[in-house]
Design a protein around this motif. Sequence first.
Motif, mmCIF file in Angstrom:
data_model
loop_
_atom_site.group_PDB
_atom_site.id
_atom_site.type_symbol
_atom_site.label_atom_id
_atom_site.label_comp_id
_atom_site.label_asym_id
_atom_site.label_seq_id
_atom_site.Cartn_x
_atom_site.Cartn_y
_atom_site.Cartn_z
ATOM 1 N N GLY A 1 0.869 -1.074 0.033
ATOM 2 C CA GLY A 1 -0.093 -0.007 -0.118
ATOM 3 C C GLY A 1 0.968 1.284 0.125
ATOM 4 O O GLY A 1 2.021 1.270 -0.074
ATOM 5 N N ARG A 2 -0.063 2.415 0.198
ATOM 6 C CA ARG A 2 0.793 3.478 0.063
ATOM 7 C C ARG A 2 2.088 3.666 1.133
ATOM 8 O O ARG A 2 3.170 4.359 0.642
ATOM 9 C CB ARG A 2 -0.008 4.788 0.148
ATOM 10 N N LYS A 3 1.946 3.521 2.483
ATOM 11 C CA LYS A 3 2.556 3.599 3.220
ATOM 12 C C LYS A 3 3.986 2.640 3.203
ATOM 13 O O LYS A 3 5.042 3.126 3.457
ATOM 14 C CB LYS A 3 1.801 3.572 4.910
ATOM 15 N N ALA A 4 3.549 1.723 2.756
ATOM 16 C CA ALA A 4 4.504 0.491 2.650
ATOM 17 C C ALA A 4 5.501 0.908 1.548
ATOM 18 O O ALA A 4 6.745 0.846 1.520
ATOM 19 C CB ALA A 4 4.050 -0.854 2.350
ATOM 20 N N ARG A 5 4.889 1.467 0.304
ATOM 21 C CA ARG A 5 5.559 2.109 -0.760
ATOM 22 C C ARG A 5 6.582 3.034 -0.274
ATOM 23 O O ARG A 5 7.685 3.064 -0.725
ATOM 24 C CB ARG A 5 4.818 2.476 -1.908
ATOM 25 N N TYR B 1 12.346 4.417 1.158
ATOM 26 C CA TYR B 1 13.370 4.760 2.165
ATOM 27 C C TYR B 1 14.153 3.922 2.430
ATOM 28 O O TYR B 1 15.323 4.060 2.776
ATOM 29 C CB TYR B 1 12.462 5.137 3.508
ATOM 30 N N GLY B 2 14.130 2.366 2.443
ATOM 31 C CA GLY B 2 14.730 1.589 2.762
ATOM 32 C C GLY B 2 15.776 1.285 1.786
ATOM 33 O O GLY B 2 17.141 1.144 2.135
ATOM 34 N N PHE B 3 15.571 1.550 0.396
ATOM 35 C CA PHE B 3 16.629 1.519 -0.719
ATOM 36 C C PHE B 3 17.556 2.625 -0.597
ATOM 37 O O PHE B 3 18.720 2.432 -0.873
ATOM 38 C CB PHE B 3 15.733 1.331 -1.996
ATOM 39 N N ASP C 1 7.332 2.924 9.309
ATOM 40 C CA ASP C 1 6.587 4.235 9.547
ATOM 41 C C ASP C 1 8.066 5.118 9.275
ATOM 42 O O ASP C 1 8.053 6.279 10.109
ATOM 43 C CB ASP C 1 6.002 4.392 10.966
ATOM 44 N N GLY C 2 8.736 4.907 8.170
ATOM 45 C CA GLY C 2 9.718 5.732 7.820
ATOM 46 C C GLY C 2 10.893 5.738 8.713
ATOM 47 O O GLY C 2 11.674 6.557 8.731
#
Length: 298
Positions: free
Chosen positions: A159-163, A168-170, A189-190
């Motif tokens: 979903g949007r938050k996961a995307r 952020y992870g990459f 959560d960022g």
Amino acid sequence: MLADPASREEASLGPLAIIAGAGDLPRVVAEEVRNSGRSLFVIEVEGEADADFSTFATARLPIGAAGRLKALLVERKCRDVLMAGNFRRPRFSDIEWDMSAVKAALLPAIMRLKRGGDDKVVNGVVQIFESEGFRIVGPADVVPRLVAPTGPLGRLKPGRKARADIDYGFRAIRQMGPFDIGQAVVVLDGRVIAVEAAEGTNAMVARCSDLRREGRIAVPAPSGVLIKSAKPGQELRLDMPVAGEETIRVAKDAGLEGIAVETGKVLVPRIDDVRRAADEAGLFFVGIDTGSGSSRGS
């Protein structure tokens, strides 16, 4: 019946030598290579290789047996060499170096195997093989079907938050790359809540389970994303990240929402089984083309 053109091409390349470490990946690669029609020879590393290679032509050697390894590769006419599986870094004094087969020019590369991070070790191994006239090939060269495709594997999508967490992870992995830290993070959560180091991805994800039990992750499960990627400049021929069914199991146990891997730079063995496992676990498993600047993976 005419032979498949791809199979004819593989057969014309000559035999492939697979140096097998621990885990099931070397056998998966060997099966894929055999199915392609190319001949192969498996060299099981003592103390590492633990899969069943009884249906393949094999030899078993200790780490550092350079002379015997070279003789086997020449005898079997294997110019191309692929290394697959997990290899623990041994104590340098335990390596059975065949010094009669080691050129003086290779000593700097050998010493890099003693000290430094994974990148230095990998580059030293490549230099040693290539100086002897062999060619190191990677899984993407030989078995491209095992490399992560773009898009979701299974029915679920982030979903949007996961995307946002995936993006952020990459970015975090790219920033850590020059320090040779690891290839994976967990983001929620960022915020990066776990970073892979020497323990490996699965142990890193398992730490997230401890964080939940201790109340240090307040967001209810499922939440958080495992992101796995290649480090910038990583030598993918010898050190390609892997994510599979076991990765899904530990992510599920840790209460994560899903897994995102970098398209073209992460191996996903037995991809159909991974697709089924992700659906059964209720997790998304998505390949992201980081060059597109999007985390949608579709």
